[in-house]
Design a protein around this motif. Sequence first.
Motif, short mmCIF file in Angstrom:
data_model
loop_
_atom_site.label_atom_id
_atom_site.label_comp_id
_atom_site.label_asym_id
_atom_site.label_seq_id
_atom_site.Cartn_x
_atom_site.Cartn_y
_atom_site.Cartn_z
N THR A 26 62.11 46.28 37.64
CA THR A 26 61.58 45.00 38.12
C THR A 26 61.36 45.09 39.62
OG1 THR A 26 63.74 44.04 38.65
CG2 THR A 26 62.94 43.77 36.37
N ALA A 27 60.64 44.11 40.14
CA ALA A 27 60.41 44.06 41.59
C ALA A 27 61.73 44.02 42.35
CB ALA A 27 59.56 42.84 41.94
N PHE A 28 62.70 43.30 41.80
CA PHE A 28 63.99 43.18 42.46
C PHE A 28 64.73 44.51 42.49
CE2 PHE A 28 62.98 38.96 40.90
CZ PHE A 28 63.06 38.25 42.08
N GLU A 29 64.63 45.28 41.42
CA GLU A 29 65.26 46.60 41.39
C GLU A 29 64.59 47.54 42.38
OE1 GLU A 29 66.81 46.86 36.77
OE2 GLU A 29 64.67 47.06 37.18
N ILE A 30 63.29 47.43 42.51
CA ILE A 30 62.55 48.28 43.45
C ILE A 30 62.99 47.99 44.88
CG2 ILE A 30 60.27 48.86 44.38
CD1 ILE A 30 60.59 49.83 41.50
N HIS B 125 60.35 57.82 47.64
CA HIS B 125 60.32 56.36 47.65
C HIS B 125 58.89 55.83 47.59
CE1 HIS B 125 64.57 55.84 47.95
NE2 HIS B 125 64.64 56.59 49.04
N LEU B 126 57.97 56.52 48.23
CA LEU B 126 56.56 56.10 48.15
C LEU B 126 56.03 56.23 46.72
CD1 LEU B 126 55.09 57.54 51.45
CD2 LEU B 126 55.26 55.11 50.83
N ARG B 127 56.47 57.25 46.02
CA ARG B 127 56.03 57.42 44.62
C ARG B 127 56.53 56.24 43.77
NH1 ARG B 127 59.12 60.91 42.88
NH2 ARG B 127 58.48 62.69 44.01
N VAL B 128 57.80 55.86 43.96
CA VAL B 128 58.35 54.72 43.22
C VAL B 128 57.59 53.45 43.58
CG1 VAL B 128 60.41 53.26 42.92
CG2 VAL B 128 60.65 55.75 42.97
N LEU B 129 57.35 53.23 44.86
CA LEU B 129 56.63 52.04 45.31
C LEU B 129 55.19 52.02 44.80
CD1 LEU B 129 57.99 51.89 48.97
CD2 LEU B 129 58.47 50.24 47.15
N ARG B 130 54.55 53.18 44.79
CA ARG B 130 53.17 53.26 44.29
C ARG B 130 53.12 53.01 42.79
NH1 ARG B 130 51.78 58.37 45.68
NH2 ARG B 130 52.35 59.06 43.62
N ASP B 131 54.03 53.62 42.03
CA ASP B 131 54.06 53.43 40.58
C ASP B 131 54.33 51.98 40.21
OD1 ASP B 131 53.56 56.13 40.35
OD2 ASP B 131 55.62 56.66 39.75
N ALA B 132 55.09 51.28 41.05
CA ALA B 132 55.40 49.87 40.78
C ALA B 132 54.33 48.93 41.32
CB ALA B 132 56.75 49.51 41.40
N GLY B 133 53.34 49.46 42.03
CA GLY B 133 52.24 48.63 42.53
C GLY B 133 52.49 47.99 43.88
N GLU C 245 50.78 41.79 46.09
CA GLU C 245 50.85 41.12 44.80
C GLU C 245 52.24 41.18 44.15
OE1 GLU C 245 48.41 43.39 45.53
OE2 GLU C 245 46.72 42.03 45.80
N PRO C 246 52.90 42.34 44.08
CA PRO C 246 54.23 42.37 43.44
C PRO C 246 55.28 41.54 44.18
CG PRO C 246 53.36 44.59 43.65
CD PRO C 246 52.46 43.68 44.43
N LEU C 247 55.05 41.32 45.46
CA LEU C 247 56.01 40.53 46.22
C LEU C 247 55.89 39.04 45.91
CD1 LEU C 247 55.78 42.43 49.59
CD2 LEU C 247 57.68 42.46 47.97
N ARG C 248 54.83 38.64 45.25
CA ARG C 248 54.66 37.23 44.89
C ARG C 248 55.73 36.79 43.90
NH1 ARG C 248 48.60 38.19 45.05
NH2 ARG C 248 48.11 37.54 47.16
N ASP C 249 56.14 37.69 42.99
CA ASP C 249 57.23 37.36 42.06
C ASP C 249 58.52 37.07 42.82
OD1 ASP C 249 55.53 37.81 39.91
OD2 ASP C 249 56.25 39.86 39.58
#
Length: 127
Positions: free
Chosen positions: A3-7, A44-52, A70-74
């Motif tokens: 989830t965004a929170f886990e990221i 970390h960039l790979r994780v952030l990129r994969d999560a959008g 966009e993912p930060l909107r959640d």
Amino acid sequence: MQTAFEIIAEPNRRAILSLLGSSQRSVGEIERQLRMSQPTVSKHLRVLRDAGFVESTVDAQRRLYRLKPEPLRDVDAWLAPFRRLWSTHIDALERHLDRLDRSTSATKKKTTGRRAPKPRRDSGEKK
């Protein structure tokens, strides 16, 4: 999928997101700014990129990363009720500090213009 929170729970990822919030950066710039190794930044960039959270573009021989909000909107939507709570408390603190400031200013005005009393000399003291 995380989830965004886990990221954003991971401190290095939050640091990278904060850095990318001001402008796009290369991996090398992120390394230098955050004093992280290249493998750590890339992971970390790979994780952030994969999560959008970030996207990359190629500029000559380097890859530039930029923030995708966009993912930060959640996260923002989840924080909204808490923000209202904080605002209420911050407004109350501001009113309290204004009252303190006004009372301090009033006290200073009353004492301004008065001379401090001269210290009294002991009778045995020489002039």
